[in-house]
Design a protein around this motif. Structure first.
Motif, PDB file in Angstrom:
ATOM      1  N   ASP A  74       0.723  -1.082   0.129  1.00  0.00           N
ATOM      2  CA  ASP A  74      -0.190   0.070   0.035  1.00  0.00           C
ATOM      3  C   ASP A  74       0.996   1.294   0.068  1.00  0.00           C
ATOM      4  O   ASP A  74       0.323   2.415   0.159  1.00  0.00           O
ATOM      5  N   LYS A  76       3.270   2.699   2.010  1.00  0.00           N
ATOM      6  CA  LYS A  76       3.113   3.170   3.401  1.00  0.00           C
ATOM      7  C   LYS A  76       4.115   4.251   3.834  1.00  0.00           C
ATOM      8  O   LYS A  76       5.438   4.054   3.542  1.00  0.00           O
ATOM      9  N   LYS A 104     -10.961   9.684   7.290  1.00  0.00           N
ATOM     10  CA  LYS A 104      -9.523   9.634   7.549  1.00  0.00           C
ATOM     11  C   LYS A 104      -9.144  10.799   7.504  1.00  0.00           C
ATOM     12  O   LYS A 104      -9.505  11.827   7.006  1.00  0.00           O
ATOM     13  N   GLN A 127      -3.857   9.369   3.066  1.00  0.00           N
ATOM     14  CA  GLN A 127      -4.745   9.156   4.050  1.00  0.00           C
ATOM     15  C   GLN A 127      -4.135   8.439   5.302  1.00  0.00           C
ATOM     16  O   GLN A 127      -3.579   7.281   5.120  1.00  0.00           O
ATOM     17  N   GLU A 129      -3.713   6.120   8.366  1.00  0.00           N
ATOM     18  CA  GLU A 129      -4.282   4.694   8.645  1.00  0.00           C
ATOM     19  C   GLU A 129      -4.439   4.472   9.966  1.00  0.00           C
ATOM     20  O   GLU A 129      -5.199   4.029  10.674  1.00  0.00           O
ATOM     21  N   SER A 130      -3.266   4.922  10.730  1.00  0.00           N
ATOM     22  CA  SER A 130      -3.036   4.578  12.284  1.00  0.00           C
ATOM     23  C   SER A 130      -2.129   5.875  12.863  1.00  0.00           C
ATOM     24  O   SER A 130      -1.343   6.349  12.273  1.00  0.00           O
ATOM     25  N   SER A 141       0.858   6.548  10.231  1.00  0.00           N
ATOM     26  CA  SER A 141       1.022   5.690   9.114  1.00  0.00           C
ATOM     27  C   SER A 141       0.057   6.235   8.117  1.00  0.00           C
ATOM     28  O   SER A 141      -1.212   6.080   8.555  1.00  0.00           O
ATOM     29  N   ALA A 142       0.689   6.358   6.978  1.00  0.00           N
ATOM     30  CA  ALA A 142      -0.357   7.151   5.943  1.00  0.00           C
ATOM     31  C   ALA A 142       0.021   6.444   4.728  1.00  0.00           C
ATOM     32  O   ALA A 142       1.265   5.829   4.439  1.00  0.00           O
ATOM     33  N   ASN A 148      -4.771   1.604  -3.063  1.00  0.00           N
ATOM     34  CA  ASN A 148      -5.548   0.664  -1.939  1.00  0.00           C
ATOM     35  C   ASN A 148      -7.067   0.808  -2.237  1.00  0.00           C
ATOM     36  O   ASN A 148      -8.057   0.439  -1.643  1.00  0.00           O
ATOM     37  N   ARG A 151      -8.366  -2.914  -2.147  1.00  0.00           N
ATOM     38  CA  ARG A 151      -7.834  -3.489  -0.918  1.00  0.00           C
ATOM     39  C   ARG A 151      -8.785  -3.996  -0.174  1.00  0.00           C
ATOM     40  O   ARG A 151     -10.061  -3.470   0.024  1.00  0.00           O
TER      41      ARG A 151
END
Length: 168
Positions: A74, A76, A104, A127, A129-130, A141-142, A148, A151
């Motif tokens: 993805d 990252k 997000k 975006q 993610e976490s 983490s983007a 994706n 996904r």
């Protein structure tokens, strides 16, 4: 021999850009946040040109690990952000985002040359993610939304999809 080394050094110093370097910036935004966070790793506040025109950017101790991380399809991006200077403000802004939202946090990575802050050399809309937060530090983490689209969160194996055997 001394002339060869001297000549090579002269060519290197004449052709190498001595004062031009890459400047990484990150922009964090969400509809629940009251302001857009624009940060860079310079020791002073400044201004850059984005799609919105001339905008102010704040100094922050940050590290951006670019995409291409091993084992992640993805693309990252890892963003480590030291929040000791902006601790209270940044934490309050992140706490404004509801946990049950599907929206997000939007992160825009831009890279400029130090002698030209008007033209971005690289732009990536991401975006988040976490987000992990410890006292004085945040790790985000983007991933790029374009990569994706398909996904599903499932791991595909040849047992489930026999056509994958030709790719393994």
């Amino acid at each position: 021999m001394a002339l060869d080394l001297e000549h090579q050094l002269r060519v290197f110093l004449a052709s190498a850009p001595q004062n031009i370097r890459s400047i990484q910036t990150i922009e964090l935004s969400h509809s629940a946040m009251t302001k857009v966070w624009r940060l860079w790793r310079e020791p002073y506040a400044g201004e850059i040109v984005t799609e919105d025109g001339l905008v102010e950017i704040l100094p922050a101790n940050l590290e951006i690990k670019l995409a291409g991380t091993e084992g992640n399809l993805d693309q990252k991006f890892n963003i480590n952000l030291d929040t000791t200077d902006i601790n209270d403000e940044f934490r309050r802004e992140m706490d404004r985002i509801p946990l049950d939202t599907s929206e997000k946090v939007r992160a825009v990575y831009r890279e400029y040359l130090s002698d030209d802050l008007a033209n971005a050399q690289t732009t990536a809309v991401l975006q988040v993610e976490s987000v992990a937060y410890k006292i004085g530090a945040a790790t985000l983490s983007a991933v790029s939304p374009r990569f994706n689209v398909t996904r599903t969160g499932e791991t595909y194996t040849p047992r489930d999809i026999p056509m994958l055997r030709s790719f393994l």
